[in-house]
Scaffold this active site. Structure first.
Site, PDB file in Angstrom:
ATOM      1  N   ASP A   1       0.928  -1.162   0.227  1.00 16.63           N
ATOM      2  CA  ASP A   1       0.165   0.009   0.099  1.00 16.63           C
ATOM      3  C   ASP A   1       0.472   1.300  -0.033  1.00 16.63           C
ATOM      4  O   ASP A   1       1.597   1.435   0.317  1.00 16.63           O
ATOM      5  CB  ASP A   1      -0.794   0.177   1.090  1.00 16.63           C
ATOM      6  CG  ASP A   1      -2.161   0.517   1.530  1.00 16.63           C
ATOM      7  OD1 ASP A   1      -2.324   1.928   0.083  1.00 16.63           O
ATOM      8  OD2 ASP A   1      -3.123   0.053   1.485  1.00 16.63           O
TER       9      ASP A   1
ATOM     10  N   ASP B   1     -10.314   2.640  -3.689  1.00 18.19           N
ATOM     11  CA  ASP B   1     -11.219   1.678  -2.233  1.00 18.19           C
ATOM     12  C   ASP B   1     -12.344   1.843  -2.019  1.00 18.19           C
ATOM     13  O   ASP B   1     -13.627   1.164  -1.532  1.00 18.19           O
ATOM     14  CB  ASP B   1     -10.893   3.070  -1.320  1.00 18.19           C
ATOM     15  CG  ASP B   1      -9.480   2.680  -0.660  1.00 18.19           C
ATOM     16  OD1 ASP B   1      -9.141   1.034  -0.689  1.00 18.19           O
ATOM     17  OD2 ASP B   1      -9.180   2.909   0.412  1.00 18.19           O
TER      18      ASP B   1
HETATM   19  C1  DGJ Z   1      -5.530   1.698   1.730  1.00 19.83           C
HETATM   20  C2  DGJ Z   1      -6.435   0.654   0.805  1.00 19.83           C
HETATM   21  O1  DGJ Z   1      -6.782   1.317  -0.229  1.00 19.83           O
HETATM   22  C3  DGJ Z   1      -7.055  -0.124   1.274  1.00 19.83           C
HETATM   23  O2  DGJ Z   1      -7.747  -0.923   0.745  1.00 19.83           O
HETATM   24  C4  DGJ Z   1      -6.573  -0.660   3.091  1.00 19.83           C
HETATM   25  O3  DGJ Z   1      -6.061  -1.090   2.733  1.00 19.83           O
HETATM   26  C5  DGJ Z   1      -6.149   0.307   4.271  1.00 19.83           C
HETATM   27  N1  DGJ Z   1      -5.391   1.518   3.130  1.00 19.83           N
HETATM   28  C6  DGJ Z   1      -5.912  -0.120   4.497  1.00 19.83           C
HETATM   29  O4  DGJ Z   1      -4.690   1.015   5.857  1.00 19.83           O
END
Ligand code: DGJ
Length: 761
Positions: free
Chosen positions: A496, A566
């Site tokens: 991430d 997301d």
């Molecule tokens: C952002 C990601 O896109 C989410 O899927 C998740 O992993 C969160 N970060 C976790 O902090």
């Protein structure tokens, strides 16, 4: 002609590797047709020494360039494949149209330095230590090596060499272009602006540009605008790719509304840092597309004897509309670009804990979710954020990559063993390039972040960006990841990256070298990924950046899949996934089924709808299984099994957008046809029906008109009078009716080839 470079076959993939003998034969230049042919792979590069013209033919595309009377490398043709014996007049610079627009500005160049009165976007701008900023590059030599062409240029007085590099993909006709800049002068100079390449379109005034824009939770919007005189700049100044613009473009003719017909020129950058693509219609109505590093706040001091290699700028041509352009991109990514190309593994069905637990992960809770996920046919269990350091929320812990002892008193092993015993492999979330100020790492190394001395450090999501360009930071990041993968049986990392840069200073190096951070950071990121993959070859990696903020052809060389957004609302996802597939294959596009009502819009959607939306990509489940009913489990189990029977078609097949969800369309329909043509799968969605109108008839594409196909509904919504089986011609011309009525409805059906159609077809 000088042959300056050693042949290098290392970058050719195994199936494309040609023998030394063959290569030597290719290097025998024979006067008029100094030919380097790769008939066995479908790409040829020819040079006509009389006219000084290069011709690259690959798949259905021809690309022609020449050396003009000013020794500049000039673009001559890019488009549909031409006749094998077609000849071209020698390249000729444009005449002086006006004293304000000299030939250097109006001639379509493949790559041009800033100097000599150039006013369009330069590919390269250099400042020399004596204050000179004039760079005039002229052809010196070239080398053809199989499906690769290098053209060497040099400044008229200074020892600055630029090698233009071309590599043709025999299967798709996609060209990979880049440039190598070499400093053979006696002192350093500073590169202030550098592109990988310029693409010139055939002369025309009715062009339309497509590009992708977005933001967090709203990525992958397809924009369309007519190209007018002036310049449109697509860019990121964020230090990373960004969701606001994605480094991809496509250009077709104004008014072409058919997805699968008409000419399209398209391209994408392979770079995960700040970038720029400018699309410019000049004073003589010529359209050129220049792409590479973003010149904003950029400077790279190149020492005497050093080379600077630009990122790649890929470009292609399709005669089959924007749909055809996407299919070429998908094919290229799967067969030539991804880490395991040409045979990347199909994406496993995964479960991810994020939306179920957020940061509240612990051993018992994750084991309980894993048990439930396994009953659905899930193949990979991924624990998301929250397992490390003092991570209770997003205020602390990033940088401290030890297992949190309260949440996992016995380390990760018991959970990983449990996941394995349930028949799944195990994946883990990391965010390696970031640090929370509230962390042991930051307390120990406050100098490790991007910063300007004595200035505030702007936080985003309570975190700062580690300066990965620093060798000590690179070593730390590689070290902890290597240890994690060595000590634990981990099959997958979700990598991430949850913010963009601020205060991009690098106080530890000389002021003249600080702006190198835009390049060295990304190079270190790539080298860490490459090194980890080499040492842990079975580990797969997902590129996630708070959703789809780091998806590009650079990161995709090192990662197996990406997280597009997301936003997991299955209705919003139709638009998001639609935009994504313009540039990137559904074979890397993760799509989770999550809970309803969705956190995004508080919209209620049936579980079937959510599954069918996610089944258009690489299926995952991100719901809180603790809240599911037995009926939910039964539905999900059935749909996971159905997905497995079609996933190869979805992930590897040819995608047709039969009805796009763009422009507030009430419907959205996609069809994927397997590579062998034996299976097709169609997904249809309805926002809301009105006034008794039926759902539009679905006309399939890409089938074999003469073959017979048996139709089966995945969910029983085919019109009652649909025949069980019919020819490809029938499904494509008569079409299929589905009975969708109401709000947020979805249907899906497959066609399986079952022999040839009867005579008469
Ligand atoms: C952002 C990601 O896109 C989410 O899927 C998740 O992993 C969160 N970060 C976790 O902090």
């Amino acid at each position: 002609m000088n042959v300056k470079h050693q042949a290098s076959f290392a970058s050719l993939s195994g199936s494309r590797r040609i023998s030394w003998l063959c290569a030597l034969a290719l290097l025998v230049f024979t006067g008029f047709h100094a030919v380097a042919a790769m008939a066995q792979t479908g790409a040829t590069i020819r040079y006509d020494a009389t006219t000084r013209i290069f011709r690259i033919d690959a798949a259905n595309t021809s690309y022609v360039l020449g050396i003009n009377e000013n020794q500049q490398v000039q673009s001559l043709y890019w488009g549909k494949r031409l006749g094998a014996d077609d000849t071209f007049p020698a390249a000729k610079a444009m005449p002086e149209a006006a004293s304000f627009d000299l030939p250097i500005t109006t001639t379509p160049h493949e790559f041009i330095g800033w100097g000599g009165g150039l006013f369009v976007e330069p590919d390269l701008k250099i400042t020399f230590p004596d204050g000179n900023r004039d760079l005039v590059l002229k052809y010196v030599s070239h080398r053809i090596d199989g499906n690769k062409l290098d053209i060497v240029m040099k400044d008229i007085s200074r020892e600055v060499y630029v090698t233009l590099q071309y590599q043709a993909d025999p299967e798709t006709g996609i060209l990979r272009r880049s440039a190598d800049i070499e400093n053979r002068t006696d002192s350093p100079f500073t590169i202030e602006q550098v592109a990988a390449a310029t693409w010139n379109l055939p002369r025309g005034t009715d062009y339309r540009l497509r590009y992708l824009t977005g933001r967090w939770a709203g990525e992958w919007n397809v924009q369309k605008q007519d190209i007018h005189p002036g310049k449109t700049v697509l860019e990121s100044r964020r230090g990373t790719t960004g969701a606001q613009n994605n480094p991809w473009f496509a250009i077709d003719h104004v008014g072409n509304n058919d997805q699968d017909s008409g000419p399209v020129w398209f391209g994408a950058l392979g770079w995960s840092g700040s970038w720029q693509i400018s699309v410019e219609q000049d004073q003589l109505q010529q359209v050129r597309v220049t792409g590479g590093l973003n010149a904003f706040d950029f400077g790279y001091r190149l020492q005497k004897g050093e080379h600077f290699q630009t990122p790649y700028f890929y470009g292609g041509y399709s005669a089959h509309g924007i749909g055809g352009a996407s299919r070429l991109m998908h094919r290229f990514e799967i067969d030539s670009l991804l880490p395991h190309a040409p045979t990347p593994k199909l994406r496993p069905v995964l479960y991810n804990s994020w939306e179920a637990t957020e940061f509240r992960v612990d051993e018992a809770g994750q084991m309980a979710l894993a048990e439930k996920a396994a009953t659905l046919g899930v193949e990979r269990f991924v624990m998301d954020d929250g397992w490390f350091g003092q991570r209770k929320d997003d205020h602390a812990g990033l940088g401290d990559w030890y297992v949190n002892p309260q949440k996992f008193p016995h380390g990760l092993k018991p959970l990983i063993d449990k996941v394995h015993s349930l028949g799944m492999d195990f994946g883990l979330w990391v965010e390696p390039e970031m640090v929370n100020p509230d962390s042991d790492l930051y307390r120990k190394h406050p100098d490790w972040v991007l910063n300007f001395s004595g200035r505030p450090r702007t936080e985003g999501r309570n975190q700062l960006v580690l300066n990965l360009a620093r060798p000590d930071v690179r070593a730390y990041v590689y070290g902890f990841l290597d240890k994690l993968l060595t000590e634990n049986d981990i099959a997958f990392l979700k990598w991430d990256y949850n913010r963009n840069w601020s205060e991009p200073g690098w106080p530890a190096v000389a002021p003249e070298d600080q702006k190198k951070v835009y390049v060295d950071f990304i190079r270190n990121l790539y080298s860490i990924l490459a090194e980890l993959r080499a040492k842990h070859p079975n580990v797969e990696i997902e590129s996630c950046s708070g959703g789809g903020s780091r998806v590009d052809l650079g990161i995709l060389q090192y990662t197996d899949e990406v997280w597009p957004s997301d936003n997991t609302d299955a209705y919003d996802r139709l638009l998001i996934q639609n935009g994504f597939t313009y540039a990137y294959t559904p074979g890397v596009m993760m799509a989770w089924v999550t809970d309803s009502p969705t956190w995004v819009n508080q919209r209620t959607l049936s579980l079937e709808y959510r599954f069918l939306s996610s089944m258009q990509g690489s299926l995952g489940i991100g719901a809180n299984l603790n809240k599911w009913t037995p009926e939910d489990f039964a539905t999900a189990k059935k749909m996971v099994a159905q997905y497995k029977s079609i996933r190869e078609t979805v992930q590897r097949g040819s995608l047709y957008r039969l009805i796009t969800p763009e422009d507030n369309s009430e419907q959205s329909v996609t069809e994927s046809v397997s590579r062998d043509g034996k299976q097709a799968v169609t997904f249809a969605f309805l926002h809301s029906s009105r006034e008794l109108y039926p759902y539009p008839r679905i006309y399939l594409r890409g089938l074999d008109a003469k073959a017979n196909y048996r139709i089966s509904a995945l969910d029983g919504k085919l019109a009652k009078d649909t025949p069980d089986s019919a020819s490809g011609a029938y499904w494509m011309n008569h079409g299929v009716d589905v009975e969708l009525r109401g709000d947020f409805q979805a249907a899906a059906f497959t066609l399986e080839q079952a022999g040839a159609a009867k005579a008469g077809n």
